[in-house]
Every structure is written in C-alpha cells, then in structure tokens.
Write a protein that holds these residues in place. Structure first.
Motif, short mmCIF file in Angstrom:
data_model
loop_
_atom_site.label_atom_id
_atom_site.label_comp_id
_atom_site.label_asym_id
_atom_site.label_seq_id
_atom_site.Cartn_x
_atom_site.Cartn_y
_atom_site.Cartn_z
N LEU A 1 36.53 43.02 58.30
CA LEU A 1 36.00 43.46 57.01
C LEU A 1 37.13 44.05 56.15
O LEU A 1 37.21 43.80 54.96
CB LEU A 1 34.89 44.49 57.22
N LEU A 2 38.00 44.84 56.80
CA LEU A 2 39.08 45.47 56.04
C LEU A 2 40.05 44.43 55.49
O LEU A 2 40.57 44.58 54.38
CB LEU A 2 39.82 46.50 56.91
N SER A 3 40.31 43.38 56.27
CA SER A 3 41.25 42.41 55.71
C SER A 3 40.57 41.55 54.65
O SER A 3 41.20 41.14 53.68
CB SER A 3 41.94 41.58 56.79
N GLU A 4 39.27 41.34 54.82
CA GLU A 4 38.51 40.68 53.76
C GLU A 4 38.56 41.53 52.49
O GLU A 4 38.75 41.02 51.38
CB GLU A 4 37.05 40.51 54.24
N GLU A 5 38.45 42.83 52.65
CA GLU A 5 38.51 43.72 51.49
C GLU A 5 39.83 43.56 50.75
O GLU A 5 39.88 43.53 49.52
CB GLU A 5 38.36 45.19 51.93
N SER A 6 40.90 43.45 51.54
CA SER A 6 42.20 43.35 50.91
C SER A 6 42.29 42.07 50.08
O SER A 6 42.84 42.05 48.98
CB SER A 6 43.28 43.44 51.99
N ARG A 7 41.72 40.97 50.60
CA ARG A 7 41.72 39.71 49.86
C ARG A 7 40.87 39.86 48.59
O ARG A 7 41.30 39.49 47.51
CB ARG A 7 41.14 38.61 50.75
N LEU A 8 39.70 40.47 48.75
CA LEU A 8 38.81 40.62 47.60
C LEU A 8 39.43 41.52 46.53
O LEU A 8 39.27 41.28 45.34
CB LEU A 8 37.45 41.17 48.06
N GLN B 1 42.38 41.76 45.64
CA GLN B 1 43.30 40.97 44.81
C GLN B 1 42.54 40.30 43.68
O GLN B 1 42.99 40.30 42.53
CB GLN B 1 44.00 39.88 45.64
N ILE B 2 41.38 39.78 44.01
CA ILE B 2 40.57 39.12 42.99
C ILE B 2 40.06 40.15 41.98
O ILE B 2 40.14 39.95 40.77
CB ILE B 2 39.39 38.37 43.64
N VAL B 3 39.57 41.27 42.52
CA VAL B 3 39.04 42.31 41.64
C VAL B 3 40.10 42.76 40.65
O VAL B 3 39.83 42.98 39.47
CB VAL B 3 38.53 43.51 42.47
N LYS B 4 41.33 42.85 41.12
CA LYS B 4 42.42 43.29 40.23
C LYS B 4 42.61 42.33 39.06
O LYS B 4 43.10 42.71 38.02
CB LYS B 4 43.72 43.37 41.02
N LEU B 5 42.25 41.08 39.25
CA LEU B 5 42.45 40.10 38.19
C LEU B 5 41.24 39.94 37.28
O LEU B 5 41.38 39.77 36.08
CB LEU B 5 42.79 38.73 38.80
N VAL B 6 40.06 40.00 37.89
CA VAL B 6 38.89 39.68 37.08
C VAL B 6 37.82 40.76 37.09
O VAL B 6 36.80 40.62 36.41
CB VAL B 6 38.26 38.34 37.55
N GLY B 7 38.06 41.83 37.84
CA GLY B 7 37.04 42.88 37.88
C GLY B 7 36.01 42.59 38.94
O GLY B 7 35.85 41.43 39.34
N PRO B 8 35.29 43.60 39.40
CA PRO B 8 34.36 43.44 40.52
C PRO B 8 33.13 42.62 40.15
O PRO B 8 32.53 41.98 41.02
CB PRO B 8 33.96 44.88 40.85
N ASP B 9 32.76 42.59 38.88
CA ASP B 9 31.52 41.91 38.51
C ASP B 9 31.55 40.42 38.81
O ASP B 9 30.51 39.79 38.94
CB ASP B 9 31.22 42.12 37.02
N ALA B 10 32.78 39.87 38.90
CA ALA B 10 32.88 38.44 39.14
C ALA B 10 32.55 38.06 40.58
O ALA B 10 32.33 36.89 40.88
CB ALA B 10 34.29 37.96 38.79
N LEU B 11 32.49 39.05 41.47
CA LEU B 11 32.25 38.74 42.88
C LEU B 11 30.76 38.58 43.14
O LEU B 11 29.94 39.31 42.58
CB LEU B 11 32.79 39.86 43.78
N VAL C 1 30.59 43.62 51.22
CA VAL C 1 31.76 43.90 52.06
C VAL C 1 32.50 45.12 51.52
O VAL C 1 32.88 46.03 52.26
CB VAL C 1 32.70 42.67 52.12
N LEU C 2 32.65 45.18 50.21
CA LEU C 2 33.37 46.32 49.62
C LEU C 2 32.62 47.63 49.81
O LEU C 2 33.22 48.69 49.98
CB LEU C 2 33.63 46.06 48.13
N GLU C 3 31.27 47.56 49.77
CA GLU C 3 30.50 48.79 50.03
C GLU C 3 30.76 49.29 51.44
O GLU C 3 30.95 50.47 51.68
CB GLU C 3 29.00 48.52 49.85
N THR C 4 30.76 48.36 52.38
CA THR C 4 30.95 48.75 53.78
C THR C 4 32.37 49.25 54.03
O THR C 4 32.57 50.25 54.72
CB THR C 4 30.66 47.55 54.71
N THR C 5 33.34 48.57 53.45
CA THR C 5 34.71 49.00 53.73
C THR C 5 34.99 50.36 53.10
O THR C 5 35.81 51.13 53.61
CB THR C 5 35.74 47.97 53.25
#
Ligand SMILES: Nc1ncnc2c1ncn2[C@@H]1O[C@H](COP(=O)(O)OP(=O)(O)O)[C@@H](O)[C@H]1O
Ligand SMILES: [Mg+2]
Lengths: 589, 475
Positions: free
Chosen positions: A463-470, A472-482, A489-493
């Motif tokens: 989950l933590l490594s998934e968070e790190s990948r996500l 990266q995306i959030v940094k580019l487009v913001g969390p709403d795009a997920l 996953v982000l809530e849990t991490t």
C-alpha cells in the motif's frame, strides 16, 4: 615493567614518530613522553616507529622518551563494567572527574575496574574439574539481579586445583587455581583482552529471533535479528541519536553497550541522568543496571575515538560469551571513520575516496563482522547485535562510509531530511529502508502472536509503495483525478503513516509499543482498508470514509491505548464495524 | 584551566622556508608541539606564532599576523615554552580586544595573574548538567518552535545580505532583558556577553557595539575583534580566546554567558587556507579532514557543569556559501550544534522579519525545556502540529502551482490560508517586538484554528477542546 624503547623525533597532533628499539611490536601499547601519555604503535619501519597518542599532545617535546609495555591495547573485563561510563580507552570518567574536576586533563591513570569493590561470588567448579577456555568458573552478582558469569580466559585450559569458597571477593583476589601443564595459575575475576582481536566462539547460529525495540517502524517493518547488524544513516537532525537512545532504552537485550563516538557531551549526560530513573519493562530494574557507556565525545582526543569502537565491541563480546543477548549502539561510525582519516592524513598515507584511507572498508567489515548470534565456548548461546549510526556529509548516501557500511549490514534504516522537517518521527523513509531478516524472523512472530505478521507487513508495504506512485500523479493533476478505489489507498496509508509509522519518543505511552500492540494496530488498519475498499467499490464517495469519526480514533490509538489495555482495540474495531456497516448498508442496493 | 606565567625561552635564528602564513624554523632543540613563538623581523618588530609540527631540528610555525615582511635571513624566532594563554578577569567585560586577546580600546592590559590556555580542555560528560532552563527571546520562531535553552549551542545559518546580525542582536537584547519580558530565569543572576568577530567588516562589529550600547549592556560585553582587514590566520585563535574568557566567567564566576561568534564561515576559510599551504590531504571542498574535530573543539565549549551556577550559551553565526546548507561549514556545524536556526531567502524577499525558515530549523534541546511546569502543557504537541501544518502547506503550494488554486480541495485551500497567515503573523514580528511565550502560543492556536479539527492529529482532544477557536463543524 615499561622500558624506554625510543626517543620522539616528530610530533603532529595525535601522531608521533620515534626512533629506537627494533623490538617494539606492531599495535603495542606504549607510554609517550615524560607525562607517559597512552599511545599505540601503528607503524614500524627499521628503527622508526609511528605512534598514535590517545591524549592531547600539546606541549610534548622531541627528544622525549617512549616506553614500551610489551602488551597490546586491551580492556579490563570483570564485574563492575555494568553501570560504568568510560572514555574511548576505558578510563572511568567519574574517577577522572573526582581527581581532576570538571575538565578532562591528560595523564590520568585509573583502573578501569575497581580493585576495592567486593562482589558476592559463588563458585560453579570444583577441584579436579577439567576446564577449557570460556568455561564458567562461578557467578558474581554484578547488580542485585544481574549474574556476571566469571569465565576462564579463552586462551587457557587445564585442571582446577583449588576453589575459593562462596563469599565476597574483589576482582584481584584468587577465586580458583588452575594447573596448565606444569604451571599453576591463580585465577581472579579480572581478565584483560586485546581490543582489536575478536573474542573466539565455536560457531555462528542462524539469526532468527528479532531484536525487539518497541519501535514500530523497526519491529514491524524493518526488523533486525538478534546477532544482526543494522545501519542508520541520516543527515544532521534527522533522528539517529534519538532512535539509538530509544533502542538502548527499550530493546529486549540483557546488556546494552552504548558508544558515543565523536558526538555531543550533552547527549551522554542525558543518558547518564535519565537511565538510572527509567525502569526496564522486562526486569523491573533501572535501565542503567544493564548499560555500559563509552563516551569519547567530539572534543576528546581523536585517536581515543578510533579506539572507542573496539573497546565497546570487546565488552559486548565478553557479555555474549556469558550467554547473554547484547545490543551495541555506535553513534556515530562516521566519526570513527574520520578519526581513521585524520590519523592516516598525518601519516601522509595515500588516500582513497574523499581522503579516507584505502583500508576503511576493511575496518568497517571487521567491526560489523563482530556481530553475531553464536554458540559460545562454554556451550551457552549469546548474541551481539550492532546498530551503527552513519553521518553522511550533506546527507548524501553515496559517500564512502555509507556505501561501504551497506556492504556489511543486512538492515538499513534510511533517515530522511524532509520527513524530519515535517516532524514525521522516526524520520525513517519506508521506501529507501530495507531488512534482509524478514523471512528469518517470520516464524518467531507466528509463534509469539499466532498471526501472519509477514503477510500483513508486506500488504502494508505494498500500500505504501502504491501511495508513492499515486502521489506522483496527485502532484501533477491533483487528487480529484484519482478513482475512489485509489483514493481509498491514500486514506489507508495516511493511517499507516500517522497511526503506525509515526512514533513519538518523548511521549510516555507512545515511546514503546509491545509486539502485541504493534500487530493489533497493523491488523486494525488493514481491516479498515478492506472494509472501506468494499464500500467504495460499491460507489460510495471517498469523503464519507474520510470523515468517519473512527479515523481519528485509529490515528490517536498509538498514544491513547497503552500496552496493557489492548482490549481497547476491540472497541475501535467495533466502531469500524458500526460506522462502516451503516455506509455498507446504504450502498448495498 | 591552569595558571601559567609566560617566560622567555630559547632564541633561534634560522628560518629555512616561508610560505604563506607558514614558516619552517631550523635549529631549535626541545621545541614542544603547539608552543607559542615570538618572531622578530629585520626591523625588530615582534609578531606571534604557534608550532604546528615538530621534527628533529625543525619546527613548522604558523604566523598569526601572516608572513608579509619576513625574510629568511633577517628573522629570528623565540620559543616561549608554553601553549597560547590569555589573561582572564571579570574586568575584561566592557573592553575590546584584538583577535589574540590584546586590548585595542586604548585601555591597559587586564590586571590579573590568571592566564588560561586558549585551547581549553574537554568537559567531562559526567560533570555536565543537562540543559533544561529555557531562555525567553521574545521571538516566536525561536521560543515557540525552536526553543533556546541555557547552555545550548544554537547557530544561525544565514546567507549574504540577510538580517542575521539584527536577529542575533535582538536575541541578545531580549534574552538579557528577560526580567522585563517576565521571564523568570534571569532574575538576580549575573549575565555577560562575549562577542567574537572573525573576518567581518567593521560596520558589523560596530552594529553590535551600538546595539549593546542601546540596550545598556555594553559594560557586560567583552569583544574580541578580528575584522576583515586583520590577519586571517589570527581568526583561528579568536573564538578560542573568546571562549576561554567565557569559561572563566561561567564556571569560575557563576555568570550566565551568551557567546556570539560571527562569521564562522570566515573561520573555516582560515583553517582551509592553512591546511592547503601545508599540503594536507583535503576532504570535501578543500577543507581539512579534521574540520569536524576542530569545530567541535569550539562548539562543545558550551553548557553547564555541576560545580558552578553559571552557563555558556553559544550563538554562532555563519553565512552559507551560495545558500547551500550541505556546504561543509553549515553541514559539520549542524552535526555538532544542538540544532540550527535557518534564515530563508524567499521569506526575506517577501519582507518577512525575522525570515526564519521554520522547516529546516531545529532546536534539539527544546523537548527538555518546554511543556508542563516549564512553559505550558500543550507546547510540545502544539509545536509539532504547527510544523506538520506548515510542512503540508508546502505540498499544497506545489500542487497549487500545477493545477491552480481554484482546483484545490476545500481543506487544501485552508492550508494555503494557514500558511500565509503563519508567515505573516507568527514568523513575522518587528525588531523591537518582545513576545511572551503565552502570546506566541496564542497566535499559534489562532492559526491552527484555521484548519479543520480532523487535521489536528498531533495535539490531543482536550487541547482542541480548550484552545481551538475555529468554526469547524466536522467531528
Ligand atoms: N522518534 C522521535 N520522536 C520525537 N522526536 C524525535 C524523534 N526522532 C527525532 N526527533 C527530534 O529530532 C531531533 C533530532 O534528532 P537526533 O536524533 O538528535 O538527530 P541526529 O542524531 O540524526 O542528528 C531531536 O532533538 C528530536 O527533537
Ligand atoms: Mg546525533
């Protein structure tokens, strides 16, 4: 007993050259100058010798004498080591203070172990016994509860011809006599051992029991085994010392050897003032009663800093030989490497990387090699675990000490400056750290807790490594795009990071987590994840999960649920069930 | 510290080599390592130096004033048979000395028979008292989130053109005026300030002198000045001379001594120069391998000891070349000192004073001097919460710069507002503003109240109950 062996011809800082006898041995302990400062021969060429001096050389003159001792640099071993604080060459700092006041003056000579103090001793051998090196001759009570097992020097063996009756003895009074061939030798509780020579054992056993430190990110995520070696590198202010202090306080070892190697005076004072008042949760005794401190702070002579590591590890091995689990902390091995570099520089040796001598890697290997879980000569088992702090210049892990250390340890706790500046402590980066002991200690966890620790731990890591990948995306487009499943996953991490990984060393409840508490927390967070994910998959918006009151409960559990009240986790789990159950029902249709 | 009287020693004519500030002297016998020498040039003028290396029949000498004007033939050297000592006395307060401890204010030599070795001796860790008393500086970024304790070494990491001198002067002024600000710790106790300048311009020294005068502290200040146009090699001695006096005042006269050392980067430069001339193996960026130990021999001369009521608190100032905190000077300093206050270029541009970059700043001793019975119970968690919030703000700012502020979630927008208010109301304060710790805590809570309660996981629920003023309805 010490004869003049030469006259000083050259002095530069801690390094002195002399000319004289060709009989002086390499690594022989010598006394330098009219004040007879302690030194060690580190180079020989014809009638020239090079000596590193363990004390300040200011005021020393050429032409002054050097005296040989015929002995290598050694430590004194026997009851009285525990609760002591020594400098790098095992001089007792309290006696230095008594004799010289608040400042360390040179030329101090004191016994490392008191010759006056009497110990309650009970023999465990009898006349006629054949004994080999390492054999336990008897037991002295080093504290009210700590058994100091007095052993025959590893190099000796023979027949016991006399045994002192149980009673109170000083370390120099005879406790037994030993016939070795034609010779009869009187044995006492005191022995010496050359620090640069590892104490012998029969063989290594598998290191498959974790050293439990009570630190969640270590025990749950990156465990070190008893007898293993871990490195903790990090820039200044990232938490090397606090982590080492925490391990020294809470680790389930029977003896702690703490080496303050070229670091701050106040940090040693802190340990000295705090440990006598902290109670070891396992023995119920003050922590100081299992601790040996070596303090060669940054402003103390640099050659003695080099020696401090060896002094500490030799003492650790000695207690291992008695059948104890010993944990050794060295803060910081980089300062020790720099001491090597400083002496090497004065010798004008050919430097390798960044001015360090070419033998740096070899010395590091020798040191970490002295860790191990072993079968002792006397049939007992004991371990020395090493935790070495590394202080890379500029926090850059590509520098030589960090890189070489990595080759000789199996557990790497990488401290991270950005976590530290956000006050996420311990600032151990979970993506850069690793432990190679995971598989080795997995069955221990199963036996102790009945649970699949490794499976859960690996899920949390995924989950933590998934968070790190996500992220990266959030940094580019913001969390709403997920999609909501990814935001789950982000809530849990967040719960893993803030609820489990973060641990405040200064807060009473949080400072130490039992393994039961650790595994319950992990289980709870993963349970939260599974239930949440199911709901989100049915189309519930993530904000509903995010706003559940239980989220705050889980994050605060580390400091609200003590190790004794683990039943509270059942309550929290019930809350998860209630709150999620409602959502679940709403979105089931 | 030991008493030594300096007496004449052997005189040697026979300089065989001069290179930069280093000179090789031949023909001396029984020369001792680190002893002081007196050098007479062709015209009979004297200067001082120190032995860096001794061999058979030769000695390598470092000339404090540099070798300009020295010649191989016309120079003679006298070995004084002792390491460098300076006089120490209470009456040195209110006086000004050069970088080697000689008076330059026109007054007489201090009247004393106490001389102390400038190298000092390491404090035995068993003799120390662990620092626990906080010093109220009246500055929120220090008292609130990077608390300074008595006996701590806490440097200012700055850069050219930033107001580190003002900040240091404000700390000194407000810390010593503690009584007025309501800080209990200075009442009835004597304080002193020891100021050492290494390679800074005269106006910097002047600025501090004026500041001490204005606050009425000048009679409690001893200044050791090695200015930009003074010999660079002397710089190696200047902080040692200053600390030697500080130790005397703290440990023998029971005073609370605040030591300001500026600029440590120039000190390091001098050390590097000497090392390079001697052809030593360099470590990083040409600095000698012993830079860490050398700096430690200064910074560790701080703290409290059991046999005295006094203390030494150090505030070294250093300008980071190219604002690079990984440069060997700030890097090794940070590894030795008990935290660091970092000044930030961006805040400075934005007109924030003091421009303290909170995130990389740290006081390692803070945890031992705050909280219940010292400042206030909630202080440690409140501090961690402000840090966490401000760190989160940085992430949000980065995100906003990519997707635009409007696209941020509601919570993230609150973080943006929090961050701006934090810089303007908490970090920013005037040069004369002396905030009480209560005021600082109050401002902090006001800012935290801008965030939803659910974000405040570092403080505990009772504290939220008591101090949270937001209109957040969640939870
Ligand atoms: N586990 C922790 N809990 C609370 N604070 C911590 C923790 N680890 C580090 N810190 C904080 O970080 C500071 C620096 O840690 P320290 O161990 O001294 O760093 P290092 O030895 O790497 O320079 C400490 O003074 C403390 O304030
Ligand atoms: Mg440290």
């Amino acid at each position: 007993m010490s004869d003049e062996v030469g006259k000083i011809t050259w002095i530069s800082g801690p390094v002195v050259r002399a000319r004289g006898s060709r009989k002086v041995g390499m690594l022989e302990l010598v006394e330098v100058g009219t004040e007879r400062l302690v030194g060690e021969v580190i180079g020989l060429k014809g009638d020239q010798m090079t000596v590193q001096v363990y004390e300040e050389t200011a005021g020393m003159q050429t032409g002054a004498p050097i005296y040989g001792t015929g002995l290598p640099l050694s430590v004194e071993l026997g009851p009285g080591l525990i609760q002591s604080i020594y400098d790098g060459v095992q001089r007792p700092l309290p006696l230095i203070e008594e004799a010289m006041g608040s400042f360390i003056n040179r030329g101090a000579r004191f016994d490392s172990i008191s010759r006056e103090k009497k110990w309650k001793y009970t023999p465990q051998v009898k006349v006629g016994d054949e004994v080999k090196g390492g054999a336990i001759l008897g037991v002295a009570m080093e504290t009210d509860t700590f058994e100091h097992r007095v052993m025959l020097n590893p190099d000796d063996s023979g027949t016991i011809t006399w045994v002192a009756p149980a009673g109170e003895y000083t370390v120099t009074e005879p406790i037994a006599k030993l016939k070795m061939g034609k010779e009869e030798k009187t044995l006492t509780m005191l022995q010496r051992w050359p620090v640069r020579r590892a104490r012998p054992f029969v063989n290594r056993r598998g290191a498959n029991i974790p050293l439990i430190t009570g630190q969640r990110i270590l025990d749950t995520f990156f465990p070190v085994a008893k007898g293993g070696a871990a490195g903790i590198p990090g820039p200044f202010g990232s938490g090397k010392t606090v982590t080492q202090h925490s391990i020294a306080k809470w680790a389930d070892a029977e003896v702690i050897v703490y080496i303050g190697c070229g670091e701050r005076g106040n940090e040693m004072t802190e340990v000295l003032q705090e440990f006598p008042h902290l109670i070891d949760p396992r023995s119920g005794r003050p922590l100081m009663e299992r601790t040996v401190l070596i303090a060669n702070t940054s402003n103390m002579p640099v050659a003695a800093r080099e020696a401090s590591i060896y002094t500490g590890i030799t003492i650790a091995e000695y207690y291992r030989d008695m059948g104890y689990h010993v944990a050794l902390m060295a803060d910081s091995t980089s300062r020790w490497a720099e001491a090597l570099r400083e002496v090497s520089g004065r010798l004008e040796e050919m430097p390798a990387e960044e001015g360090y001598p070419a033998y740096l890697a070899g010395r590091l290997a020798e040191f970490y090699e002295r860790a191990g879980y072993v079968n002792n000569l006397n049939g007992s088992q004991g371990s020395v675990s090493i935790v070495g702090a590394v202080s890379p210049p500029g926090g850059d892990f590509s520098e030589p000490v960090t890189q070489h250390t990595k080759r000789f340890i199996r557990c790497f706790w990488a401290l991270d400056k950005s976590l530290a500046s956000a006050r996420h402590f311990p600032a151990i980066n979970w993506l850069d750290s690793y432990s190679e002991y995971l598989e080795d200690v997995a069955s221990w966890w199963r036996e102790k807790t009945g649970k699949d620790w490794l499976g859960m731990r690996n899920r949390a890591m995924e989950l933590l490594s998934e968070e790190s990948r996500l992220s990266q995306i959030v940094k580019l487009v913001g969390p709403d795009a997920l999609p909501f499943t990814e935001r789950m996953v982000l809530e849990t991490t967040r719960l893993i990071r803030e609820g489990i990984l973060q641990q405040n060393a200064t807060e009473a409840v949080d400072a130490y987590s039992s393994i039961e508490k650790q595994i319950r927390m992990l289980e709870l967070v993963l349970y939260f994840h599974d239930r949440g994910m199911a709901i989100v998959k049915r189309g519930a918006p993530i904000s509903l999960i995010h706003d559940l009151p239980v989220v705050d409960r889980i994050i605060r559990a580390k400091s609200t649920v003590t190790n004794e009240e683990l039943h509270k986790f059942e309550e929290i789990q019930k809350e998860i069930d209630e709150q999620m159950g409602q959502l679940d029902a709403e979105y089931r249709s | 510290m030991s008493d030594v009287t300096v007496q004449g020693g052997q005189e040697v004519v026979g300089v065989s080599r001069i290179e930069g500030p280093i000179m090789v002297v031949e023909g001396g016998t029984n020369v001792s390592y680190d002893e002081v020498v007196e050098i007479k040039d062709g015209r009979g003028n004297l200067r001082r130096g120190r032995v860096l290396e001794v061999g058979e029949g030769f000695a390598v000498v470092q000339v404090f004033a540099g070798s300009t004007g020295l010649s191989i033939d016309g120079t003679s050297v006298r070995f004084l048979g002792t390491t460098l000592h300076i006089p120490v006395a209470e009456e040195m307060l209110g006086r000004i000395f050069d970088g080697l401890g000689t008076p330059i204010d026109g007054g007489p030599e201090p009247l004393t028979d106490r001389y102390a070795d400038v190298n000092g001796q390491p404090i035995n860790p068993t003799a120390r008292i662990y620092p626990r008393d906080y010093i109220q500086t009246g500055i929120s970024t220090i008292d609130g989130v990077n608390t300074l304790l008595r006996g701590q070494k806490l440097p200012l990491f700055s850069g050219a053109g930033m107001p580190h001198d003002q900040l240091a002067a404000q700390i000194v002024r407000q810390a010593t005026l503690g009584k007025e600000a309501g800080a209990p710790q200075t009442e009835g106790e004597e304080f002193a300030i020891v100021f050492a300048a290494m390679g800074v311009k005269n106006d910097v020294a002047d600025y501090f002198r004026r500041s001490f005068t204005e606050s009425g502290a000048l009679t409690r200040v001893a200044m050791f000045l090695n200015l930009a146009d003074d010999p660079p090699v002397e710089r190696v001695v200047t902080p040692r001379a200053a600390l030697t006096l500080a130790e005397y005042l703290a440990y023998e006269r029971d005073m609370h001594v605040l030591v300001v050392l500026t600029d440590m980067t120039n000190y390091g430069e001098a050390l590097r120069q000497i090392s390079n001339v001697r052809g030593e193996v360099p470590s990083r960026k040409g600095y000698p391998g012993y830079l860490y130990s050398d700096l430690a021999s200064l910074y560790e001369r701080t703290g409290r000891i059991r046999t005295s009521k006094g203390s030494i608190t150090q505030i070294p100032i250093l300008t980071m070349p190219n604002d690079d905190i990984t440069h060997p000077m700030p890097d090794l300093t940070g590894y030795i000192t008990e935290g660091q206050i970092v000044l930030g270029r961006e805040l400075n541009f934005a007109g924030v004073y003091p421009p303290v970059a909170v995130l990389p700043s740290l006081s390692r001793l803070m945890k031992d001097g705050i909280g219940k019975g010292r400042t206030r119970d909630d202080h440690p968690r409140w501090g961690a919460q402000l840090y966490a919030g401000y760190a989160k703000t940085q992430d949000v700012r980065a995100l906003a710069s990519v997707i635009g502020e409007e696209e941020l979630s509601e919570v993230d927008q609150k973080y943006l507002k929090f961050g701006r208010a934090f810089e303007r109301e908490f970090v920013n304060q005037s040069f004369t503003e002396n905030r009480t710790i209560e005021r600082t805590l109050e401002i902090g809570w006001k800012l935290l109240s801008m965030l939803p309660k659910s974000e405040l996981t570092r403080v505990n629920l009772d504290e939220i109950e008591k101090y949270y003023k937001g209109d957040d309805a969640t939870n």
